[in-house]
Structures are given as C-alpha cells and as structure tokens.
Design a protein around this motif. Structure first.
Motif, PDB file in Angstrom:
ATOM      1  N   VAL A  98      -9.917  -3.903  10.792  1.00  0.00           N
ATOM      2  CA  VAL A  98      -9.314  -2.910   9.906  1.00  0.00           C
ATOM      3  C   VAL A  98      -9.613  -3.343   8.474  1.00  0.00           C
ATOM      4  CG1 VAL A  98      -7.154  -1.899   9.087  1.00  0.00           C
ATOM      5  CG2 VAL A  98      -7.491  -2.281  11.536  1.00  0.00           C
ATOM      6  N   ASN A  99     -10.225  -2.441   7.698  1.00  0.00           N
ATOM      7  CA  ASN A  99     -10.551  -2.733   6.300  1.00  0.00           C
ATOM      8  C   ASN A  99      -9.569  -2.084   5.331  1.00  0.00           C
ATOM      9  OD1 ASN A  99     -12.780  -4.066   7.262  1.00  0.00           O
ATOM     10  ND2 ASN A  99     -14.276  -2.656   6.427  1.00  0.00           N
ATOM     11  N   TYR A 100      -8.875  -1.033   5.799  1.00  0.00           N
ATOM     12  CA  TYR A 100      -8.002  -0.256   4.921  1.00  0.00           C
ATOM     13  C   TYR A 100      -6.955   0.433   5.789  1.00  0.00           C
ATOM     14  CZ  TYR A 100      -6.460   3.663   2.009  1.00  0.00           C
ATOM     15  OH  TYR A 100      -5.692   4.564   1.324  1.00  0.00           O
TER      16      TYR A 100
ATOM     17  N   VAL B 135       1.432   3.296  10.361  1.00  0.00           N
ATOM     18  CA  VAL B 135       0.766   2.037  10.716  1.00  0.00           C
ATOM     19  C   VAL B 135       1.331   0.906   9.860  1.00  0.00           C
ATOM     20  CG1 VAL B 135      -1.359   3.157  11.471  1.00  0.00           C
ATOM     21  CG2 VAL B 135      -1.163   2.382   9.112  1.00  0.00           C
ATOM     22  N   PRO B 136       1.233  -0.329  10.345  1.00  0.00           N
ATOM     23  CA  PRO B 136       1.689  -1.461   9.528  1.00  0.00           C
ATOM     24  C   PRO B 136       0.870  -1.555   8.246  1.00  0.00           C
ATOM     25  CG  PRO B 136       1.274  -2.140  11.803  1.00  0.00           C
ATOM     26  CD  PRO B 136       0.756  -0.749  11.659  1.00  0.00           C
ATOM     27  N   GLY B 137       1.439  -2.207   7.251  1.00  0.00           N
ATOM     28  CA  GLY B 137       0.686  -2.510   6.046  1.00  0.00           C
ATOM     29  C   GLY B 137      -0.364  -3.569   6.359  1.00  0.00           C
ATOM     30  N   LEU B 138      -1.314  -3.726   5.465  1.00  0.00           N
ATOM     31  CA  LEU B 138      -2.412  -4.670   5.682  1.00  0.00           C
ATOM     32  C   LEU B 138      -2.234  -5.874   4.762  1.00  0.00           C
ATOM     33  CD1 LEU B 138      -5.038  -4.983   7.316  1.00  0.00           C
ATOM     34  CD2 LEU B 138      -6.242  -3.903   5.412  1.00  0.00           C
ATOM     35  N   LEU B 139      -2.161  -7.053   5.342  1.00  0.00           N
ATOM     36  CA  LEU B 139      -2.052  -8.292   4.597  1.00  0.00           C
ATOM     37  C   LEU B 139      -3.455  -8.834   4.359  1.00  0.00           C
ATOM     38  CD1 LEU B 139      -0.388 -10.645   3.424  1.00  0.00           C
ATOM     39  CD2 LEU B 139      -0.325 -11.619   5.719  1.00  0.00           C
ATOM     40  N   LEU B 140      -3.873  -8.840   3.105  1.00  0.00           N
ATOM     41  CA  LEU B 140      -5.210  -9.314   2.743  1.00  0.00           C
ATOM     42  C   LEU B 140      -5.126 -10.814   2.450  1.00  0.00           C
ATOM     43  CD1 LEU B 140      -6.192  -6.355   0.383  1.00  0.00           C
ATOM     44  CD2 LEU B 140      -6.663  -6.620   2.828  1.00  0.00           C
TER      45      LEU B 140
ATOM     46  N   LEU C 274     -10.650 -13.082  -0.523  1.00  0.00           N
ATOM     47  CA  LEU C 274     -11.324 -12.145  -1.430  1.00  0.00           C
ATOM     48  C   LEU C 274     -12.295 -11.220  -0.711  1.00  0.00           C
ATOM     49  CD1 LEU C 274     -11.874 -14.357  -4.606  1.00  0.00           C
ATOM     50  CD2 LEU C 274     -10.223 -12.499  -4.257  1.00  0.00           C
ATOM     51  N   GLU C 275     -12.856 -11.628   0.409  1.00  0.00           N
ATOM     52  CA  GLU C 275     -13.738 -10.745   1.190  1.00  0.00           C
ATOM     53  C   GLU C 275     -12.940  -9.560   1.736  1.00  0.00           C
ATOM     54  OE1 GLU C 275     -17.106  -9.128   3.036  1.00  0.00           O
ATOM     55  OE2 GLU C 275     -16.842 -10.482   1.348  1.00  0.00           O
ATOM     56  N   GLU C 276     -11.722  -9.811   2.198  1.00  0.00           N
ATOM     57  CA  GLU C 276     -10.859  -8.723   2.679  1.00  0.00           C
ATOM     58  C   GLU C 276     -10.448  -7.808   1.524  1.00  0.00           C
ATOM     59  OE1 GLU C 276      -9.069 -11.355   6.386  1.00  0.00           O
ATOM     60  OE2 GLU C 276      -7.699 -10.741   4.782  1.00  0.00           O
ATOM     61  N   VAL C 277     -10.199  -8.378   0.358  1.00  0.00           N
ATOM     62  CA  VAL C 277      -9.879  -7.580  -0.834  1.00  0.00           C
ATOM     63  C   VAL C 277     -11.082  -6.708  -1.195  1.00  0.00           C
ATOM     64  CG1 VAL C 277      -9.350  -7.680  -3.310  1.00  0.00           C
ATOM     65  CG2 VAL C 277      -8.164  -9.204  -1.715  1.00  0.00           C
ATOM     66  N   ARG C 278     -12.290  -7.290  -1.158  1.00  0.00           N
ATOM     67  CA  ARG C 278     -13.521  -6.527  -1.475  1.00  0.00           C
ATOM     68  C   ARG C 278     -13.671  -5.341  -0.532  1.00  0.00           C
ATOM     69  NH1 ARG C 278     -18.413  -5.682   0.368  1.00  0.00           N
ATOM     70  NH2 ARG C 278     -18.194  -7.107   2.112  1.00  0.00           N
ATOM     71  N   ARG C 279     -13.480  -5.576   0.771  1.00  0.00           N
ATOM     72  CA  ARG C 279     -13.613  -4.492   1.747  1.00  0.00           C
ATOM     73  C   ARG C 279     -12.571  -3.403   1.513  1.00  0.00           C
ATOM     74  NH1 ARG C 279     -14.540  -8.366   6.990  1.00  0.00           N
ATOM     75  NH2 ARG C 279     -16.734  -8.793   6.616  1.00  0.00           N
ATOM     76  N   PHE C 280     -11.330  -3.801   1.228  1.00  0.00           N
ATOM     77  CA  PHE C 280     -10.269  -2.835   0.959  1.00  0.00           C
ATOM     78  C   PHE C 280     -10.624  -1.995  -0.276  1.00  0.00           C
ATOM     79  CE2 PHE C 280      -6.194  -1.303  -0.576  1.00  0.00           C
ATOM     80  CZ  PHE C 280      -5.549  -0.925   0.590  1.00  0.00           C
ATOM     81  N   CYS C 281     -11.064  -2.659  -1.340  1.00  0.00           N
ATOM     82  CA  CYS C 281     -11.431  -1.944  -2.578  1.00  0.00           C
ATOM     83  C   CYS C 281     -12.613  -1.006  -2.353  1.00  0.00           C
ATOM     84  CB  CYS C 281     -11.739  -2.941  -3.693  1.00  0.00           C
ATOM     85  SG  CYS C 281     -10.269  -3.789  -4.310  1.00  0.00           S
ATOM     86  N   ASN C 282     -13.579  -1.428  -1.549  1.00  0.00           N
ATOM     87  CA  ASN C 282     -14.701  -0.540  -1.227  1.00  0.00           C
ATOM     88  C   ASN C 282     -14.229   0.701  -0.492  1.00  0.00           C
ATOM     89  OD1 ASN C 282     -16.671  -2.019  -2.487  1.00  0.00           O
ATOM     90  ND2 ASN C 282     -17.376  -3.045  -0.639  1.00  0.00           N
ATOM     91  N   CYS C 283     -13.235   0.560   0.361  1.00  0.00           N
ATOM     92  CA  CYS C 283     -12.682   1.727   1.065  1.00  0.00           C
ATOM     93  C   CYS C 283     -12.001   2.674   0.088  1.00  0.00           C
ATOM     94  CB  CYS C 283     -11.710   1.281   2.158  1.00  0.00           C
ATOM     95  SG  CYS C 283     -12.500   0.495   3.572  1.00  0.00           S
ATOM     96  N   ILE C 284     -11.264   2.124  -0.864  1.00  0.00           N
ATOM     97  CA  ILE C 284     -10.622   2.964  -1.888  1.00  0.00           C
ATOM     98  C   ILE C 284     -11.683   3.762  -2.638  1.00  0.00           C
ATOM     99  CG2 ILE C 284      -9.345   2.927  -4.077  1.00  0.00           C
ATOM    100  CD1 ILE C 284      -7.822   0.484  -2.953  1.00  0.00           C
ATOM    101  N   LYS C 285     -12.787   3.102  -2.984  1.00  0.00           N
ATOM    102  CA  LYS C 285     -13.885   3.767  -3.687  1.00  0.00           C
ATOM    103  C   LYS C 285     -14.493   4.869  -2.813  1.00  0.00           C
ATOM    104  CE  LYS C 285     -18.298   2.793  -5.907  1.00  0.00           C
ATOM    105  NZ  LYS C 285     -19.309   1.773  -6.196  1.00  0.00           N
TER     106      LYS C 285
END
Length: 182
Positions: free
Chosen positions: A81-83, A127-132, A135-146
């Motif tokens: 799960v990325n986002y 769904v549950p919240g995502l615990l990042l 920084l790789e998980e943060v990058r993937r999450f931010c890419n999903c937002i974009k």
C-alpha cells in the motif's frame, strides 16, 4: 482523523510464478493480459490484507510494460500500500522476471491499482491510516498525491475542453489524422 494506523510493511505481499508456454501470446512472450490478471490478484490480496475487508478494483492507474517476459522465467510480484484515503488505497506493484538458470533478474513492470475496501453489504469501508516508516515510503505516498492531483486536473480539463471549436479542429492538422465531419 484515523485512530488506527498500520505500517506499509503490514501490507506487503509477494508472489512468484513460473511462466509456462500456456501463458504466451502469438509472439512467444508471456501475454500482457496474463500479467494483468496476476497484478489484479496481488492488488486484491495486498488491499484486503491491509484493510481487513473485501476489496474491489476501482481503477488501474498505471501499467508500464518495460520488457518482455520469457517462458521458463520465474516472475515475482511485490505489492504494498502506497497511499490510503477514506476507503481507497493505491497499491504499488513491482514485477521482476528471473532467468532461473543464470539468476539474472529484470524489472519488467511497474503498476498502480486503486482498490476500495467494502463492507459485506457492499458499502465502502473505512481503511486504517498509513504509518510511513522511512523516506522511501514518504516518497511513494507523495507521488500518489501528485498522481491524484494530475488525474483530477485531467478530468477538469476534459469537462471544460471544447472539442468542436474551429481552433481545436485546426490544431489537429499537425497530427497524422484527417478530420471529415459531415
């Protein structure tokens, strides 16, 4: 705000399958449709594992076929799960093929599926919240937002774009197209 958070690692799923002649297309390579079927299966497993609910595919956002897969190779798919939204999740999937005789591994495919968590009655389930955790998980999450933002912008553009204007029709002349509207 969510009170329950799960780590990205808690969603991780890996599957491997040997590619057989029955999985080939007319050119002798593994059929993209077969790979798509496996991608949908692992996206379902990943989303269901994370959410604790039955999940459905809302959209296949990206499927990049980077290189062909050969018969006899071992295909490994890694999903996480990325986002997360309220009831939706974006699942990132990496596909690698391995020549089991030489050990050479190739990155063949990257895919992103949007999955929606469902209650037994078919309504959307939170769904549950995502615990990042890095920084790789943060990058993937931010890419999903974009990606979500770009998708919304594209939808807005299509709603407002005038396909029948003289300017639009004239601008098509630079492409390999002939417009003949009666």
């Amino acid at each position: 705000m969510n009170s329950i958070f799960k780590t990205v690692a808690s969603s991780n799923i890996t599957i491997s399958e040997l590619m057989l002649p029955s999985h080939t297309n007319f050119s002798g390579k593994i059929h993209g449709g077969y790979i798509l079927s496996l991608l949908d299966q692992i996206a379902f497993a990943c989303a269901s594992k994370f959410s604790g609910n039955y999940c459905v595919t809302a959209s296949v956002d990206t499927v990049d076929f980077l290189r062909p897969i050969e018969v006899g190779e071992l295909v490994t798919m890694k999903a996480s799960v990325n986002y997360v939204g309220n009831s939706s999740m974006i699942i990132g999937i990496r596909v690698e093929s391995e020549n089991i005789q030489t050990g050479k591994i190739n990155h063949c495919n990257s895919s992103y599926f949007t999955m929606v968590s469902k209650h037994k009655d078919g309504t959307n389930a939170k769904v549950p919240g995502l615990l990042l955790s890095d920084l790789e998980e943060v990058r993937r999450f931010c890419n999903c937002i974009k990606q979500i933002s770009l998708k919304k912008e594209k939808d807005r553009h299509e709603e407002n774009f005038n396909y029948s204007s003289i300017e639009t029709l004239d601008s098509l002349a630079k492409y390999n197209v002939l417009v003949q509207i009666s």
